[in-house]
Design an enzyme around this catalytic site. Structure first.
Site, PDB file in Angstrom:
ATOM      1  N   ASP A  87       0.879  -1.190   0.035  1.00  0.00           N
ATOM      2  CA  ASP A  87       0.231  -0.213   0.140  1.00  0.00           C
ATOM      3  C   ASP A  87       0.921   1.185  -0.065  1.00  0.00           C
ATOM      4  O   ASP A  87       2.186   1.265   0.089  1.00  0.00           O
ATOM      5  CB  ASP A  87      -0.863   0.015   1.339  1.00  0.00           C
ATOM      6  CG  ASP A  87      -2.317   0.455   1.026  1.00  0.00           C
ATOM      7  OD1 ASP A  87      -2.521   1.485   0.127  1.00  0.00           O
ATOM      8  OD2 ASP A  87      -3.279   0.223   1.824  1.00  0.00           O
ATOM      9  N   ASP A 113     -10.757   1.709  -3.707  1.00  0.00           N
ATOM     10  CA  ASP A 113     -10.966   1.431  -2.310  1.00  0.00           C
ATOM     11  C   ASP A 113     -12.812   1.419  -2.422  1.00  0.00           C
ATOM     12  O   ASP A 113     -13.292   1.125  -1.241  1.00  0.00           O
ATOM     13  CB  ASP A 113     -10.697   2.265  -1.312  1.00  0.00           C
ATOM     14  CG  ASP A 113      -9.287   2.090  -0.574  1.00  0.00           C
ATOM     15  OD1 ASP A 113      -8.857   0.890  -0.910  1.00  0.00           O
ATOM     16  OD2 ASP A 113      -8.883   2.913   0.122  1.00  0.00           O
TER      17      ASP A 113
HETATM   18  C1  DGJ Z   1      -5.960   1.579   2.036  1.00  0.00           C
HETATM   19  C2  DGJ Z   1      -6.193   0.256   1.033  1.00  0.00           C
HETATM   20  O1  DGJ Z   1      -6.687   0.657  -0.606  1.00  0.00           O
HETATM   21  C3  DGJ Z   1      -7.356  -0.683   1.671  1.00  0.00           C
HETATM   22  O2  DGJ Z   1      -7.543  -1.494   1.010  1.00  0.00           O
HETATM   23  C4  DGJ Z   1      -6.573  -1.032   2.837  1.00  0.00           C
HETATM   24  O3  DGJ Z   1      -5.338  -1.962   2.474  1.00  0.00           O
HETATM   25  C5  DGJ Z   1      -6.119  -0.098   3.783  1.00  0.00           C
HETATM   26  N1  DGJ Z   1      -5.334   0.958   3.089  1.00  0.00           N
HETATM   27  C6  DGJ Z   1      -5.615  -0.480   4.958  1.00  0.00           C
HETATM   28  O4  DGJ Z   1      -4.908   0.600   5.557  1.00  0.00           O
END
Ligand code: DGJ
Length: 703
Positions: free
Chosen positions: A443, A507
């Site tokens: 990430d 997301d």
């Molecule tokens: C942002 C990501 O896009 C999510 O899928 C998840 O992994 C969160 N961060 C975790 O903090």
């Protein structure tokens, strides 16, 4: 150079014609395949321009580098200087190396002390990769501001399209008239960004999925970028892409070189579908493109967030096994003091608080359920409240003593600092060595503010460092796959495809939003690289509620997965998820190797898209209602990409349950009908009436 010197590069119906007969490289044509060219002379004559009043006395032919010294008053391809000098070079072509699919031209300005090497290469499916290197052959430092690839566009281009966005709404299309001036898409986030276009396109008027000419450029890089389309007062148009360099970011010492990120150019004579499929064929032909079937994935983020406990996650694994999930990914929260997003980031050591016996028991459980195990990292970030930051507050990207503003309560680790880089590499490597982990989700949740290393701008080096780190992890752990995530789709680009195996597209797991996000991200990136999960019934990012069939059909057109607390599913939902999972597995080969087809609609309320096998004998289409349709009798569903004179059997299928019908009588073709490819694209079939935010899956098979 002799007068007749030219080179005609060709691949799959695309031509690039370069005139090498003058002092500099002239890009004569990029686009539609040209027949055999015997002499460049007639070409030169056909393109010779009249001289307008108010301009220079000779026609302007600035060539590949568009130097001001050659009369160009638009933006040159190279910007830079040597303490205020050597800012206006004039390059002379000194060497050419050429073969059927590539040409490399070396040009120098000995007085300015600069040498540029430009390589044009058809890398597959008519996609042209252009790589440029600048070498300082002078005696003092040279400050480079910009080295872009700028291609001339033919006069028939009239519109442009690119993509813009934000967190949970990536890749929204913007289509505009090309007008005099510049249409610039700059990114200064230090990552490719949710707002990144991936490719910028110029089109003939009214181009659609099957018709019209299109030219595109996409920077193969994950840092700062600039794409632009320029129309000059002369009427000439250009399309360009390059790395956006911050002041002083690249200062070349004598003898040093700057290798600009490559740029991928593509062309279609037949609308967006052809352009997209050229991208897919090219990307799929690369040796590092994932080869094995894309495993059905469960990511536990929206199921448990930071609430990690073995019992709950084991229950999830049991349900996942029942559904047929193949990969189980443990997300954020397993390490250090990371019990919420305010602390612990940067300490990549398994937390003994939540995992007293380490990750072993969970991994064993996951393996015993027949699934691979994947783990989340965010190696380029630290919370101020972490062991690593407490020990090394100087390891973040910053200018002097000024600490940048926090984003998600975190700072960006300066991995251009060898010690910080080594810290991340060693800790990640140690976890991968200790456990059987075949997959990591990486990430990157904060964009870069004042990204300085010892005061100097460092986006470029930071980007190259993460590529190096991924490559090193893969070299140490053969078979390891990496998912590139950045608060969802903040690092989806043509640079990262060289180092990662999957992108977290967004997301947003809301199926309605996903219809748009996936459709437009898929302009340049094939579905097998784009994670698409069935999210919870009640979307966590929009609050919308969608039927499972709509969520499931939406997730099918990507690297499919689930992200939902499956322990809360009803028996009926579980049954549906099982048939959906089997359907994904039975059809992923087609979905991940076939041609992408989108069919233009007169009513914005509907999307039609599908994947057609290369031999055009099989296809799976989705008909999607985004909102209420205009007519009480909805428009016909048409299909493209099939063989006109072949007969096909077509029927609706329901691997994830039926859509919500809203009709007193259903069209009977849903049960099956046989039609020619020509009829399917000409008249199609009558659409049923369903509620908004529904999807119908249609299978087509040649008979
Ligand atoms: C942002 C990501 O896009 C999510 O899928 C998840 O992994 C969160 N961060 C975790 O903090």
């Amino acid at each position: 150079m002799p007068e007749q010197d030219f080179h005609h590069l060709r691949q799959d119906g695309v031509s690039l014609l370069l005139d090498l007969s003058g002092q500099t490289v002239q890009l004569m044509h990029y686009g539609k395949a040209l027949g055999q060219i015997e002499s460049i002379k007639d070409w030169q004559l056909s393109q010779q321009e009249p001289v307008a009043h108010g301009e220079l006395d000779e026609p302007i032919w600035p060539g590949l580098y568009r130097e001001n010294s050659r009369g160009n008053i638009g933006r040159p391809a190279l910007l830079g200087h040597r303490s205020g000098l050597d800012w206006s070079p004039k390059f002379l072509l000194i060497n050419v190396d050429k073969a059927e699919t590539f040409l490399t031209a070396v040009s120098q300005d000995a007085q300015a002390g600069l040498e540029i090497t430009s390589k044009f290469e058809f890398v597959g499916a008519g996609v042209l990769e252009i790589s440029q290197t600048l070498k300082n052959i002078g005696a003092a430092d040279y400050s480079l501001d910009d080295l872009s690839v700028i291609l001339p566009l033919p006069d028939q281009v009239s519109e442009s399209m690119d993509f813009a966005g934000r967190w949970v709404k990536e890749r929204q299309p913007q289509r505009r008239q090309i007008q005099p001036g510049m249409q610039v898409r700059e990114v200064r986030e230090g990552r490719s960004s949710h707002d990144y276009t991936i490719i910028q396109m110029a089109m003939t008027k009214g181009a659609n999925y099957q018709q019209g000419e299109i030219w595109s450029l996409g920077l193969m890089f994950s840092g700062n970028s600039r794409h632009f389309i320029e129309r000059q007062q002369s009427g000439r148009s250009f399309i360009a892409a390059g790395e956006l360099l911050l002041p002083g970011e690249v200062i070349l010492k004598p003898g040093e070189s700057y290798a600009a990120p490559s740029v991928a150019a593509s062309y279609s004579a037949n609308g967006f579908d052809e352009l997209t499929n050229r991208h897919y064929d090219w990307l799929r032909s690369r040796p590092n493109h994932p080869k094995r079937a894309r495993p059905l994935t469960l990511n536990v983020w929206e199921a448990v967030y930071f609430d990690h406990n073995l019992e709950k996650l084991s229950e999830l694994a049991d349900v996942a096994k029942e559904i047929g999930v193949e990969r189980f990914v443990l997300d954020d929260g397993w390490f250090g003091s990371r019990r919420n997003d305010t602390l612990g980031l940067g300490d990549w050591v398994v937390s003994s608080e939540v995992w007293p016996n380490g990750l072993g028991p969970l991994i064993e459980k996951v393996k015993s359920c027949g699934m691979e195990f994947g783990l989340w990292f965010e190696g380029e970030m630290v919370n101020p409240d972490s062991d690593v930051y407490r020990a090394h507050p100087d390891w973040i990207l910053k200018i002097g003593d000024r600490v940048p503003p926090l984003g998600r309560l975190q700072h960006v680790l300066d991995i251009t600092n060898p010690d910080a880089y080594q810290h991340v590499l060693n800790q990640t490597d140690a976890v991968l060595k200790q456990y059987e982990i075949s997959y990591i989700k990486w990430d990157h949740n904060k964009f870069l503010i004042e990204p300085g290393h010892q005061g100097k701008a460092a986006v470029r080096n930071q980007t190259l460092a993460i590529y190096r780190l991924f490559d090193e992890l893969k070299a140490r752990h053969p078979g390891l796959e990496i998912e590139s995530c950045s608060s969802g789709g903040g690092r989806v680009d043509l640079g990262m495809v060289g180092h990662a195996d999957r992108f977290w597209t967004s997301d947003c797991n809301d199926a309605l939003e996903r219809q748009y996000i996936q459709r437009y991200t898929q302009f340049a990136i094939p579905p097998e690289l784009l994670g698409s999960h069935i999210g919870p019934t009640h979307s966590h990012t929009t609050g919308r509620i969608h039927d499972l069939s709509f969520r499931a059909i939406t997730a099918l057109f990507g690297h499919a997965g689930l992200e939902w607390d499956l322990t809360e599913t009803t028996a009926e939902e579980l049954k549906v998820l099982k048939t959906w999972a089997s359907y994904y597995k039975a059809n992923r080969e087609l979905l991940h190797t076939g041609k992408m087809v989108r069919v233009d609609q007169q009513d914005d309320a509907v999307f039609v898209h599908g994947v057609v096998s290369k031999d055009k004998t099989r296809a799976i289409f989705a008909w999607v209602t985004l909102s209420g349709q205009a007519g009480s009798r909805p428009n016909a569903i048409r299909f493209e990409g099939l063989e006109n004179d072949k007969n096909y059997r077509l029927k609706a299928v329901y691997p994830a349950g039926e859509p919500r019908w809203q009709q007193r009588a259903a069209p009977s073709w849903l049960l099956g009908v046989t039609l020619s490819g020509a009829a399917l694209s000409g008249t199609g079939v009558r659409a049923p009436i369903v509620y908004p935010e529904q999807a119908l899956l249609i299978e087509i098979e040649a008979i």
